[in-house]
Enzyme design. Structure first.
Site, PDB file in Angstrom:
ATOM      1  N   ASN A 152       0.806  -1.227   0.000  1.00  0.00           N
ATOM      2  CA  ASN A 152       0.000   0.000   0.000  1.00  0.00           C
ATOM      3  C   ASN A 152       0.836   1.273   0.000  1.00  0.00           C
ATOM      4  O   ASN A 152       0.422   2.304  -0.488  1.00  0.00           O
ATOM      5  CB  ASN A 152      -0.977  -0.008   1.166  1.00  0.00           C
ATOM      6  CG  ASN A 152      -0.262  -0.095   2.509  1.00  0.00           C
ATOM      7  OD1 ASN A 152       0.834  -0.624   2.623  1.00  0.00           O
ATOM      8  ND2 ASN A 152      -0.905   0.454   3.524  1.00  0.00           N
ATOM      9  N   GLU A 248       5.040  -4.082  12.207  1.00  0.00           N
ATOM     10  CA  GLU A 248       4.134  -2.970  11.884  1.00  0.00           C
ATOM     11  C   GLU A 248       2.915  -3.582  11.189  1.00  0.00           C
ATOM     12  O   GLU A 248       2.955  -3.884   9.996  1.00  0.00           O
ATOM     13  CB  GLU A 248       4.841  -1.972  10.964  1.00  0.00           C
ATOM     14  CG  GLU A 248       5.959  -1.211  11.631  1.00  0.00           C
ATOM     15  CD  GLU A 248       5.440  -0.105  12.550  1.00  0.00           C
ATOM     16  OE1 GLU A 248       4.226   0.125  12.568  1.00  0.00           O
ATOM     17  OE2 GLU A 248       6.257   0.534  13.225  1.00  0.00           O
ATOM     18  N   CYS A 282      -2.944   1.672   6.808  1.00  0.00           N
ATOM     19  CA  CYS A 282      -3.041   0.961   8.093  1.00  0.00           C
ATOM     20  C   CYS A 282      -3.650   1.838   9.179  1.00  0.00           C
ATOM     21  O   CYS A 282      -4.194   1.331  10.146  1.00  0.00           O
ATOM     22  CB  CYS A 282      -1.655   0.501   8.521  1.00  0.00           C
ATOM     23  SG  CYS A 282      -0.480   1.828   8.586  1.00  0.00           S
TER      24      CYS A 282
HETATM   25  O1  TXE Z   1       0.352  -7.709   3.824  1.00  0.00           O
HETATM   26  P1  TXE Z   1       0.922  -9.185   3.810  1.00  0.00           P
HETATM   27  P2  TXE Z   1      -0.060  -6.860   2.551  1.00  0.00           P
HETATM   28  C1  TXE Z   1      -0.833  -3.735   6.837  1.00  0.00           C
HETATM   29  C2  TXE Z   1      -2.256  -3.393   6.517  1.00  0.00           C
HETATM   30  C3  TXE Z   1      -2.737  -4.684   5.898  1.00  0.00           C
HETATM   31  C4  TXE Z   1      -1.506  -5.258   5.233  1.00  0.00           C
HETATM   32  C5  TXE Z   1      -1.570  -5.119   3.744  1.00  0.00           C
HETATM   33  O2  TXE Z   1      -2.958  -3.043   7.674  1.00  0.00           O
HETATM   34  O3  TXE Z   1      -3.174  -5.559   6.913  1.00  0.00           O
HETATM   35  O4  TXE Z   1      -0.391  -4.525   5.725  1.00  0.00           O
HETATM   36  O5  TXE Z   1      -0.307  -5.420   3.193  1.00  0.00           O
HETATM   37  C6  TXE Z   1       5.453 -10.875   2.901  1.00  0.00           C
HETATM   38  N1  TXE Z   1       7.391 -14.830   5.575  1.00  0.00           N
HETATM   39  N2  TXE Z   1      -0.040  -2.532   6.939  1.00  0.00           N
HETATM   40  O6  TXE Z   1      -1.327  -7.395   2.005  1.00  0.00           O
HETATM   41  O7  TXE Z   1       0.128 -10.103   2.964  1.00  0.00           O
HETATM   42  C7  TXE Z   1       4.715 -10.534   1.632  1.00  0.00           C
HETATM   43  O8  TXE Z   1       5.366 -11.085   0.512  1.00  0.00           O
HETATM   44  C8  TXE Z   1       7.973 -13.691   5.143  1.00  0.00           C
HETATM   45  C9  TXE Z   1       0.386  -2.121   8.270  1.00  0.00           C
HETATM   46  O9  TXE Z   1       1.119  -6.736   1.630  1.00  0.00           O
HETATM   47  O10 TXE Z   1       1.106  -9.545   5.230  1.00  0.00           O
HETATM   48  C10 TXE Z   1       4.783  -9.007   1.651  1.00  0.00           C
HETATM   49  O11 TXE Z   1       6.008  -8.544   1.145  1.00  0.00           O
HETATM   50  N3  TXE Z   1       7.338 -12.733   4.423  1.00  0.00           N
HETATM   51  C11 TXE Z   1       1.458  -1.104   8.197  1.00  0.00           C
HETATM   52  C12 TXE Z   1       4.700  -8.685   3.128  1.00  0.00           C
HETATM   53  O12 TXE Z   1       5.003  -9.890   3.817  1.00  0.00           O
HETATM   54  C13 TXE Z   1       6.029 -12.915   4.154  1.00  0.00           C
HETATM   55  C14 TXE Z   1       1.271  -0.026   7.190  1.00  0.00           C
HETATM   56  C15 TXE Z   1       3.326  -8.191   3.581  1.00  0.00           C
HETATM   57  O13 TXE Z   1       2.372  -9.089   3.105  1.00  0.00           O
HETATM   58  C16 TXE Z   1       5.333 -14.075   4.591  1.00  0.00           C
HETATM   59  C17 TXE Z   1       0.846  -0.577   5.933  1.00  0.00           C
HETATM   60  C18 TXE Z   1       6.082 -15.049   5.329  1.00  0.00           C
HETATM   61  N4  TXE Z   1       5.486 -16.164   5.780  1.00  0.00           N
HETATM   62  C19 TXE Z   1       0.171  -1.789   5.833  1.00  0.00           C
HETATM   63  N5  TXE Z   1       4.037 -13.958   4.158  1.00  0.00           N
HETATM   64  C20 TXE Z   1       1.842  -0.467   9.518  1.00  0.00           C
HETATM   65  N6  TXE Z   1       1.358  -0.931  10.660  1.00  0.00           N
HETATM   66  O14 TXE Z   1       2.631   0.462   9.489  1.00  0.00           O
HETATM   67  C21 TXE Z   1       3.939 -12.784   3.499  1.00  0.00           C
HETATM   68  N7  TXE Z   1       5.127 -12.162   3.485  1.00  0.00           N
END
Ligand code: TXE
Length: 520
Positions: A152, A248, A282
């Site tokens: 995002n 995060e 987020c």
């Molecule tokens: O997250 P995902 P997304 C949060 C927002 C929402 C999410 C959206 O609230 O919930 O992010 O982002 C990698 N081992 N925030 O859909 O699916 C994956 O490849 C290692 C909070 O992308 O969790 C990607 O690069 N890596 C934030 C990354 O994790 C793994 C601000 C995120 O993927 C993995 C912005 C694994 N097992 C968005 N599985 C804040 N709090 O600041 C996935 N990935």
């Protein structure tokens, strides 16, 4: 709500075969294909990073700051190029690409260039007991930091964490989201062109498996930004390897509207806070808790302002909403809206996909919401703003805190003391009074969550120190005695001296009583 500037191709967000395709969610155009890096490529990247970190870590903070300005200057100089790719790869409007992504990184580099030397300076400690010695805290680099980031804010989030790690003297390997990998490669290209050591900052593209490989590649810290579900997996993997990590994660920010709130400002804040980046933030306004006295007037104004939002191809500046970045978010919004309506909510505006090509969803306002609805409990991460009427602030605080998530919160009131009092009662990493979304942009302050929104902080002094290995150095102040009293050989005499010393220093009663007790 007007719909403008439609594109003419079906959107595809495909991850197939060995490569990963990145597509423009507004038009469906395939923007490029990147490798799905495997463990060997990741291991090599981390090894190269470690080699590059040795010399970088020996530079002074001032010298690292001077060189990181080269990166900032290159980012700002090439802003239009970055905005263009960000808009095409995420679907966000240009103004958001510029102010939510580029501005944050340029400002963070400027902030740390000014303050890092002070924050990282050795912290002298006046010892209260061992007066013949002295201590200080030394801030050393960790080594190689792994950054795993979401789609995002695919520029500002990984780069903020990257430059923070670099200021401390670390090297960084970034694994960007598989949904938006190209912008990270663009950042790497700009970084290299700025003249910084190429191996010090590297990008390995791929999906979650590549992220897992990065955790497994011997890094010294992981900074993860993503969903709660993803965070649980990453934190568990880091835990198994005893690698420190910053989490995060997701948010469910409640906006509490008091009866004395400035209604126009509050309505505008809720609309922007709920629909900027199509709600894929987020710290988006994910719940509105409005007290009885203002609820109806607030709803009418929010609905009216939402109806004026223009939606379409984000490469045009006269739109407020671009395309949804990832198809899953539309399905999520549809599911939550259906559940809310089935439990009595009303769709006051929006509520469905925009007909035609491209990932577009109408900005939606739900009213008559209750805490029985999933939309009031689960992260929406899409263009839906649910509004609930509450009897008073006390109930609003209770509902706001009745969530497993605690990233951000908002309070709207004209009374500054009431604003502070309520803000301090909201269990979240950041709480804003009469403003929304910008806590991440306050680079002077720490940003992060509590409860399932994660742990650890980025930005501010805390964010910089989180990238350090904190080392306590204790040394003699004057020519040392041949041995410390507590060293060998032990004797009954040394035991009795110690007992008397403890009784004098920590025993009950005043000084005179304690002196008497040890002389007795
Ligand atoms: O997250 P995902 P997304 C949060 C927002 C929402 C999410 C959206 O609230 O919930 O992010 O982002 C990698 N081992 N925030 O859909 O699916 C994956 O490849 C290692 C909070 O992308 O969790 C990607 O690069 N890596 C934030 C990354 O994790 C793994 C601000 C995120 O993927 C993995 C912005 C694994 N097992 C968005 N599985 C804040 N709090 O600041 C996935 N990935």
């Amino acid at each position: 709500m007007e719909t403008l500037h439609r594109s003419n191709a079906a959107p595809v967000k495909s991850i197939s075969g060995t490569g990963i395709k990145s597509t423009n969610p507004a038009s469906g155009e395939v923007l490029g294909e990147v490798p799905n890096a495997g463990p060997e490529e990741v291991r090599i990247a981390v090894a190269r990073a470690r080699a590059a970190q040795e010399s970088w870590g020996l530079l002074s903070v001032a010298e690292r700051s001077r060189r990181l300005f080269w990166f900032r200057d290159a980012i700002v100089t090439r802003s239009e190029e970055i905005v263009d790719l960000l808009t095409r790869e995420t679907g966000k409007p240009r103004i958001e690409a510029l102010t939510h992504e580029i501005l944050v990184v340029a400002d963070l580099i400027t902030f740390y260039a000014k303050h890092a030397a002070d924050i990282l300076a050795p912290r002298q400690i006046g010892l209260h007991l061992m007066k013949h010695r002295r201590s200080y805290v030394h801030h050393a680099p960790l080594g190689v930091v792994g950054v795993i980031s979401p789609w995002n804010f695919p520029f500002s989030i990984p780069l903020s964490e990257t430059v923070t790690a670099l200021f401390v003297g670390n090297a960084v390997v970034v694994k960007p989201s598989e949904v938006t990998p190209l912008i990270a490669l663009k950042a790497k290209e700009i970084y290299d062109a700025a003249g910084l050591p190429p191996d010090l900052f590297q990008v390995v593209t791929g999906d979650g498996r590549t992220g897992a490989a990065l955790i497994d590649a011997g890094v010294d810290k992981i900074v993860f930004t993503g969903s709660v579900a993803g965070g649980r997996k990453v934190a568990a993997a880091c835990g198994e390897r005893l690698i420190p990590c910053t989490m995060e994660l997701g948010g469910k920010a409640a906006a509490i509207v008091c009866e004395d709130a400035d209604l126009e400002r509050t309505a505008r804040a809720i609309v922007w806070g709920g629909f900027a980046n199509n709600g894929q933030v987020c710290v988006s306004v994910e719940r509105v808790l409005a007290v009885d006295a203002v609820h109806d007037r607030l709803v009418d104004r929010v609905v009216e302002l939402t109806g004026k939002l223009r939606q379409g191809d984000p490469s045009y500046d006269e739109v407020e909403l671009g395309a949804i970045t990832f198809p899953r978010q539309i399905e999520n919004a549809e599911r939550l809206i259906a559940d809310a309506v089935s439990k009595g909510a009303t769709v006051r505006t929006g509520g469905k996909r925009v007909a035609g090509k491209g990932l577009f969803f109408e900005p939606t306002v739900l009213t008559g919401c209750t805490t029985q609805m999933d939309v009031m409990k689960e992260e929406i991460f899409g263009p839906v703003v649910p509004i609930m009427k509450v009897p008073d602030e006390r109930e609003a605080i209770r509902i706001a805190n009745d969530s497993r998530l605690g990233l951000a919160g908002y309070v709207f009131t004209r009374d500054r003391d009431r604003g502070k009092r309520l803000a301090e009662q909201i269990r979240a990493g950041s709480v804003q009074v009469n403003d929304v979304l910008t806590s991440y942009g306050v680079t002077d302050a720490p940003f992060g969550g509590v409860k399932d929104s994660g742990f650890g902080r980025v930005h501010g002094p805390e964010g910089l120190l989180a990238m350090c290995e904190v080392r306590h150095v204790n040394l003699d102040r004057f020519s040392p005695m041949k041995r410390e009293p507590t060293w060998y050989p032990y004797s009954n005499k040394s035991y009795r001296v110690a007992l008397k010393a403890i009784r004098f220093m920590f025993g009950p009663g005043g000084v005179l009583e304690r002196v008497t007790s040890i002389l007795g």
